[in-house]
Design a protein around this motif. Structure first.
Motif, mmCIF file in Angstrom:
data_model
loop_
_atom_site.group_PDB
_atom_site.id
_atom_site.type_symbol
_atom_site.label_atom_id
_atom_site.label_comp_id
_atom_site.label_asym_id
_atom_site.label_seq_id
_atom_site.Cartn_x
_atom_site.Cartn_y
_atom_site.Cartn_z
ATOM 1 N N TRP A 245 -0.646 -12.987 -7.876
ATOM 2 C CA TRP A 245 0.602 -12.818 -7.022
ATOM 3 C C TRP A 245 0.486 -11.222 -6.459
ATOM 4 C CZ3 TRP A 245 4.607 -9.166 -7.822
ATOM 5 C CH2 TRP A 245 5.576 -9.519 -7.050
ATOM 6 N N VAL A 246 0.039 -10.501 -7.031
ATOM 7 C CA VAL A 246 0.124 -8.870 -6.456
ATOM 8 C C VAL A 246 -0.776 -8.954 -5.474
ATOM 9 C CG1 VAL A 246 -0.631 -6.558 -6.828
ATOM 10 C CG2 VAL A 246 0.562 -7.654 -8.607
ATOM 11 N N THR A 247 -2.069 -9.570 -5.456
ATOM 12 C CA THR A 247 -3.108 -9.614 -4.182
ATOM 13 C C THR A 247 -2.403 -10.514 -2.988
ATOM 14 O OG1 THR A 247 -4.679 -9.603 -5.741
ATOM 15 C CG2 THR A 247 -5.204 -10.224 -3.439
ATOM 16 N N GLU A 248 -1.522 -11.374 -3.359
ATOM 17 C CA GLU A 248 -1.047 -12.260 -2.224
ATOM 18 C C GLU A 248 0.034 -11.449 -1.670
ATOM 19 O OE1 GLU A 248 1.250 -16.367 -1.857
ATOM 20 O OE2 GLU A 248 0.292 -16.096 -3.524
ATOM 21 N N THR A 249 0.857 -10.825 -2.284
ATOM 22 C CA THR A 249 1.989 -9.938 -1.766
ATOM 23 C C THR A 249 1.253 -8.798 -0.962
ATOM 24 O OG1 THR A 249 3.198 -10.507 -3.874
ATOM 25 C CG2 THR A 249 3.796 -8.594 -2.390
ATOM 26 N N LEU A 250 0.499 -8.180 -1.442
ATOM 27 C CA LEU A 250 -0.322 -7.149 -0.712
ATOM 28 C C LEU A 250 -0.893 -7.449 0.745
ATOM 29 C CD1 LEU A 250 -2.206 -5.089 -3.510
ATOM 30 C CD2 LEU A 250 -0.153 -4.319 -1.951
ATOM 31 N N SER A 251 -1.049 -8.905 0.584
ATOM 32 C CA SER A 251 -1.811 -9.376 1.932
ATOM 33 C C SER A 251 -0.792 -9.639 3.056
ATOM 34 C CB SER A 251 -2.274 -10.645 1.912
ATOM 35 O OG SER A 251 -1.631 -11.457 1.281
ATOM 36 N N ASN A 252 0.495 -9.588 2.787
ATOM 37 C CA ASN A 252 1.995 -9.874 3.434
ATOM 38 C C ASN A 252 2.574 -8.628 3.681
ATOM 39 O OD1 ASN A 252 4.337 -10.410 4.584
ATOM 40 N ND2 ASN A 252 3.906 -12.723 4.307
ATOM 41 N N PRO A 253 2.679 -7.791 4.849
ATOM 42 C CA PRO A 253 3.203 -6.598 4.961
ATOM 43 C C PRO A 253 4.681 -6.673 4.749
ATOM 44 C CG PRO A 253 1.725 -6.974 7.154
ATOM 45 C CD PRO A 253 1.696 -8.374 6.032
ATOM 46 N N THR A 254 5.346 -7.593 5.243
ATOM 47 C CA THR A 254 6.671 -7.469 4.872
ATOM 48 C C THR A 254 6.946 -7.952 3.430
ATOM 49 O OG1 THR A 254 7.147 -8.505 7.199
ATOM 50 C CG2 THR A 254 8.906 -8.984 5.212
ATOM 51 N N SER A 255 6.448 -8.848 2.963
ATOM 52 C CA SER A 255 6.332 -9.131 1.338
ATOM 53 C C SER A 255 6.112 -7.692 0.429
ATOM 54 C CB SER A 255 5.556 -10.155 0.898
ATOM 55 O OG SER A 255 6.082 -11.571 1.473
ATOM 56 N N CYS A 256 4.974 -7.132 1.090
ATOM 57 C CA CYS A 256 4.642 -5.974 0.213
ATOM 58 C C CYS A 256 5.493 -5.000 0.161
ATOM 59 C CB CYS A 256 3.348 -5.385 0.977
ATOM 60 S SG CYS A 256 2.596 -4.002 0.088
ATOM 61 N N TYR A 257 6.448 -4.688 1.483
ATOM 62 C CA TYR A 257 7.137 -3.649 1.415
ATOM 63 C C TYR A 257 8.557 -4.040 0.560
ATOM 64 C CZ TYR A 257 10.242 0.179 3.286
ATOM 65 O OH TYR A 257 11.042 1.254 3.559
ATOM 66 N N ASN A 258 9.173 -5.377 0.929
ATOM 67 C CA ASN A 258 10.131 -5.701 -0.052
ATOM 68 C C ASN A 258 9.877 -5.777 -1.508
ATOM 69 O OD1 ASN A 258 11.388 -6.109 2.625
ATOM 70 N ND2 ASN A 258 11.039 -8.319 2.515
ATOM 71 N N MET A 259 8.768 -6.119 -1.931
ATOM 72 C CA MET A 259 8.409 -6.214 -3.472
ATOM 73 C C MET A 259 8.018 -4.688 -3.944
ATOM 74 S SD MET A 259 8.874 -9.287 -4.232
ATOM 75 C CE MET A 259 10.238 -9.173 -2.896
ATOM 76 N N PHE A 260 7.078 -3.956 -3.355
ATOM 77 C CA PHE A 260 6.664 -2.579 -3.849
ATOM 78 C C PHE A 260 7.307 -1.363 -3.211
ATOM 79 C CE2 PHE A 260 2.825 -5.664 -4.280
ATOM 80 C CZ PHE A 260 3.464 -5.947 -5.592
ATOM 81 N N ARG A 261 8.369 -1.634 -2.052
ATOM 82 C CA ARG A 261 8.891 -0.496 -1.306
ATOM 83 C C ARG A 261 7.846 0.327 -0.708
ATOM 84 N NH1 ARG A 261 12.814 -2.911 -0.596
ATOM 85 N NH2 ARG A 261 14.064 -1.078 -0.222
ATOM 86 N N MET A 262 6.819 -0.146 -0.349
ATOM 87 C CA MET A 262 6.177 0.607 0.590
ATOM 88 C C MET A 262 4.877 -0.288 1.192
ATOM 89 S SD MET A 262 3.550 2.479 -2.287
ATOM 90 C CE MET A 262 4.946 3.060 -3.306
ATOM 91 N N SER A 263 4.359 0.331 2.039
ATOM 92 C CA SER A 263 3.376 -0.548 3.073
ATOM 93 C C SER A 263 1.932 -0.716 2.239
ATOM 94 C CB SER A 263 2.864 0.146 4.182
ATOM 95 O OG SER A 263 2.263 1.391 3.792
ATOM 96 N N CYS A 264 1.138 -1.726 2.504
ATOM 97 C CA CYS A 264 0.181 -1.927 1.628
ATOM 98 C C CYS A 264 -0.983 -0.787 1.696
ATOM 99 C CB CYS A 264 -0.506 -3.170 2.265
ATOM 100 S SG CYS A 264 -2.116 -3.703 1.507
ATOM 101 N N SER A 287 -5.791 -5.223 -14.821
ATOM 102 C CA SER A 287 -6.310 -4.312 -13.796
ATOM 103 C C SER A 287 -5.033 -3.251 -13.508
ATOM 104 C CB SER A 287 -6.766 -5.329 -12.759
ATOM 105 O OG SER A 287 -5.656 -5.693 -11.875
ATOM 106 N N THR A 288 -5.558 -2.149 -13.029
ATOM 107 C CA THR A 288 -4.771 -1.130 -12.481
ATOM 108 C C THR A 288 -3.913 -1.653 -11.330
ATOM 109 O OG1 THR A 288 -6.414 -0.170 -11.109
ATOM 110 C CG2 THR A 288 -6.199 0.720 -13.495
ATOM 111 N N VAL A 289 -4.562 -2.419 -10.496
ATOM 112 C CA VAL A 289 -3.805 -2.929 -9.417
ATOM 113 C C VAL A 289 -2.516 -3.775 -9.821
ATOM 114 C CG1 VAL A 289 -3.789 -4.567 -7.375
ATOM 115 C CG2 VAL A 289 -5.774 -3.065 -7.771
ATOM 116 N N GLU A 290 -2.803 -4.691 -10.747
ATOM 117 C CA GLU A 290 -1.595 -5.602 -11.293
ATOM 118 C C GLU A 290 -0.564 -4.490 -12.097
ATOM 119 O OE1 GLU A 290 -1.110 -9.245 -14.402
ATOM 120 O OE2 GLU A 290 -3.132 -8.403 -13.997
ATOM 121 N N ALA A 291 -1.260 -3.618 -12.779
ATOM 122 C CA ALA A 291 -0.241 -2.611 -13.654
ATOM 123 C C ALA A 291 0.713 -1.779 -12.642
ATOM 124 C CB ALA A 291 -1.033 -1.547 -14.439
#
Length: 592
Positions: A245-264, A287-291
Motif C-alpha cells: 500500500w505504501v509503495t502504491e501510494t508513493l507512485s501517485n503524487p496526489t495520493s502521496c501528498y494526501n496520505m503522507f503530507r509531502m511529495s514522493c 521495512s523502514t519505508v513502511e514504518a
C-alpha cells in the motif's frame, strides 16, 4: 543542539504536574514497572508449621513424636496419636485410650459406638445410627481412614459426602479447602485438617482467605498474560500488505501528498536522512519505508491505531512499537533543525526590507507566541488542562523566524497556564539554550507579554489584530498605526501555526496517548515542518500563506490575548517604551 549535544526545545519542570517529556535532556522519566503479584508457592508456606518443612511432610507423617507442647493449639492441623503425655495423642486428649474425653476409646468419647459420635469405628468415619455421615466434612476433614466415606451415615445431616460440603444443605462454601493433593492413605491415617470457617481457629480463617485471594489474583494475571501473549489470534493474510500500500501510494503524487503530507521525492529524502543519520532501522517483519509511511499517515490524516491495524494488517503491539521507534528518530532530527539558521542574527530578512516596515523593524529577528493543542488527559487532570476556551489542551510556546521555521519550542504545559509563565520558565530553566536576542535585536510579542529589552510588544488597550483592521476602519493615530505594522509582522507566527496544524491534523486533537508522548508528537510535527520548509521547493500549505503574508490562519492557531488571565502583569522597561514610541511616531508621520 550545539556541538555538545544541546538542543532547542523542551518542557516544563517535571515537578510541575504537566506530564511532559524533557526533550532538551533527551532523558525519559521512565519509572520501572510496578511490583506485580508474586507466584504463591504452597510448599513454601512453612512458617505456620515450624515442625515441618512442607505440607507434604505433614500429610506423610504417621509417627507419634509430633508433640504439641502440652496440648497447645497449632493452627491448621491436628494429628491423633496413641502415645501419651500431654500431647494430642493419648491420656486426656483426642487420642485413643479409656479417658472420658474425645478420644478413640470408650465412655463419652467421639469414638466408636457413642451416641454423640461423629464417626463411629476407630477413625471417626464409617459410623451408623446418629452419626453425621461416614467421612462427613463439616468443620473437619478426615483423611486416611480405613474406609472411604459414607453410605452408612443415613442419619447424618449431610448424607455422608466427603470433601468440602457445608453441613447445612450440602452447599459449597468458599472457605473450604480440598485435601486431594498430597493424600497418602498408607501413612496419613489419623490426620485431621481443620477447615477455615471453624470458630476454633480465627487466625487460620484470615490466613486462608488471604491466601485464596492471592491465588485468585495470580490466576487472573496468568489468564490475562495467556490471552495477550500466548493464545493469540491466527495471523491474518492481507490482500494488500502494508508495504504494498505504501509503495502504491508513493507512485501517485496526489495520493502521496494526501496520505503522507509531502511529495514522493521529499518522502524518500526524509527516509534516507532518518536511516543514514538518525538510526531508523528495519525489523524482521517491517521495512523502514513502511514504518515511515505508517508514522506519517498517523500524524497527517490522522488515523487511530485501530484504523492503522486494519490498513497495515499488523497487531496493535507492532504498530505501537514501530510508532515509538520512528518518533524517537524524528526527535533526534528535531534536535538539529529546531534552531536558528543564523545564530548571530546578522542577516536582515527580505520581508523586513519592505518599505512599509524598513528601516524601523530591520533589527527584528522573529516572533514569539503560544498555541493550544487539544489533548486527551486523565480525568483527574481535566481541570488543570482545561483552557479558557473550555477544552483540555497543552499550551505550547514557540519562536519562529520570518521563513516560518520554528527555532525554539516548549511543549507540555497545561492549557490553563498563562503564556507569560511558560515564557518565564523557558528563559529561566533553559537560558543557555534559549535563542536570546543580541543587543539591539528584538522579537515581536503580543500584548500578553511585557515590553522589555529584546521583546517588543504592541500598545495595550488599542486595536491590534489584523481582522479588526480588515473588518473596520483603517488605523488612526500613532498607536494604531504602530499596532497595525507590528501585527502584520508578528502574524508570521500565526501563519506558521496554521501551516503546522493544516498539515499535521493530529494536532487538531491528539488521542489518548500517554501525556509525555503527546508532547513528543507536537515537537516531532514541528521538526518535520522545518524539514519540509528547508527542502521543499513547493508545498501546498506553505505556498498558501507565502502568497498572502497578511493571511489569517484558521481560528485557534495562536493564543490571542496572551493566555488565560490578565492577572500576571510585569513592569515594562522605560527604554523599550521610548523605543516603541519612536517607531510609532516615524510610522505615523510617514503615513500622513
Amino acid at each position: 543542539m550545539d556541538g555538545n549535544g544541546d538542543d532547542h526545545f523542551s518542557q516544563p519542570d517535571p515537578a510541575f504536574p504537566s506530564g511532559a517529556f524533557d526533550l532538551y535532556s533527551q532523558a525519559d522519566s521512565y519509572q520501572g514497572p510496578r511490583s506485580g503479584m508474586q507466584a504463591l508457592d504452597l510448599n513454601s508456606q512453612v512458617d505456620e508449621f515450624p515442625a515441618f518443612s512442607s505440607y507434604a511432610d505433614i500429610l506423610r507423617s504417621d509417627h507419634g513424636g509430633v508433640a504439641r507442647g502440652g496440648g497447645a493449639r497449632t493452627p491448621g492441623l491436628r494429628v491423633a496419636h496413641n502415645g501419651g503425655g500431654d500431647s494430642r495423642g493419648g491420656g486426656a486428649t483426642r487420642g485413643g485410650g479409656a479417658s472420658a474425653d474425645k478420644g478413640r476409646g470408650a465412655g463419652g468419647s467421639r469414638g466408636c459406638g457413642a451416641a454423640r459420635s461423629r464417626g463411629g469405628g476407630a477413625n471417626r468415619v464409617g459410623g451408623t445410627g446418629g452419626s453425621r455421615g461416614r467421612g462427613r466434612a463439616t468443620r473437619n476433614l478426615f483423611i486416611g481412614s480405613a474406609s472411604a466415606g459414607g453410605a452408612a451415615g443415613g442419619g447424618g445431616r449431610g448424607g455422608g459426602r466427603v470433601g468440602g460440603r457445608r453441613r447445612r444443605g450440602g452447599s459449597d462454601h468458599e472457605d473450604y479447602v480440598y485435601a486431594d493433593e498430597g493424600y497418602a492413605p498408607e501413612v496419613a491415617d489419623g490426620v485431621e485438617v481443620i477447615f477455615p470457617g471453624s470458630s476454633k481457629d480465627p487466625y487460620l480463617i484470615l490466613h486462608c482467605r488471604k491466601r485464596n485471594r492471592e491465588f485468585v489474583q495470580m490466576m487472573l494475571t496468568l489468564g490475562m498474560y495467556y490471552e495477550s501473549y500466548i493464545h493469540k489470534a491466527p495471523r491474518r493474510v492481507a490482500s494488500v500488505t502494508g508495504i504494498e500500500w505504501v509503495t502504491e501510494t508513493l507512485s501517485n503524487p496526489t495520493s502521496c501528498y494526501n496520505m503522507f503530507r509531502m511529495s514522493c521525492p521529499l518522502f524518500n529524502q526524509l527516509h534516507d536522512l532518518l536511516v543514514d543519520s538518525y538510526g531508523l532501522r528495519a525489523t524482521r517483519d517491517m521495512s523502514t519505508v513502511e514504518a515511515l509511511g505508517m508514522f506519517l499517515w498517523i500524524l497527517g490524516a490522522p488515523q487511530s491505531l485501530r484504523q492503522v491495524e486494519d490498513r497495515f494488517v499488523r497487531s496493535l503491539e507492532t504498530i505501537s512499537r514501530t510508532f515509538d521507534k520512528v518518533l524517537g528518530t524524528v526527535l533526534k532530527l528535531a534536535v538539529h533543525n529546531i534552531r536558528p539558521q543564523d545564530p548571530e542574527f546578522k542577516t536582515v530578512h527580505k520581508r523586513l526590507l519592505n518599505p512599509r516596515f524598513a528601516p524601523y523593524f530591520n533589527n527584528c529577528i522573529g516572533a514569539i507566541d503560544g498555541t493550544h493543542v487539544p489533548v486527551v488527559v486523565p480525568s483527574e487532570k481535566v481541570m488543570q488542562y482545561t483552557n479558557r476556551h473550555g477544552y483540555t489542551s497543552q499550551n505550547v510556546l514557540a519562536i519562529c523566524d520570518f521563513d516560518m521555521r520554528f527555532t525554539f519550542v516548549v511543549s507540555g504545559w497545561p492549557g490553563s497556564v498563562h503564556d507569560m509563565r511558560v515564557f518565564s520558565d523557558a528563559i529561566e530553566k533553559y537560558g543557555d539554550k534559549f535563542p536570546h536576542p543580541p543587543t539591539g535585536k528584538f522579537y515581536l510579542v503580543d500584548s500578553g507579554y511585557p515590553n522589555r529589552p529584546g521583546y517588543l510588544s504592541p500598545y495595550k488597550g488599542t486595536k491590534y489584530h489584523l481582522p479588526e483592521f480588515r473588518n473596520g476602519p483603517m488605523p488612526r493615530g500613532m498607536q494604531e498605526t504602530f499596532n497595525y505594522a507590528h501585527s502584520s509582522l508578528r502574524n508570521v507566527i500565526e501563519r506558521s501555526f496554521g501551516v503546522l496544524k493544516m498539515k499535521w491534523r493530529i494536532l487538531m486533537g491528539i488521542p489518548s496517548f500517554p501525556m509525555h508522548k503527546q508532547s513528543k508528537i507536537i515537537v516531532a510535527c514541528m521538526a518535520i515542518h522545518n524539514f519540509i520548509r528547508e527542502n521543499s521547493v513547493a508545498d501546498r500549505e506553505f505556498d498558501l500563506y507565502d502568497c498572502d503574508e497578511n493571511g489569517v490562519p484558521m481560528p485557534g492557531t495562536s493564543n490571542r490575548g496572551g493566555g488565560e488571565t490578565s492577572t500576571q502583569v510585569e513592569e515594562e522597561d522605560s527604554n523599550m517604551n521610548a523605543f516603541r514610541d519612536e517607531i510609532a511616531h516615524a510610522l505615523y508621520n510617514r503615513s500622513r
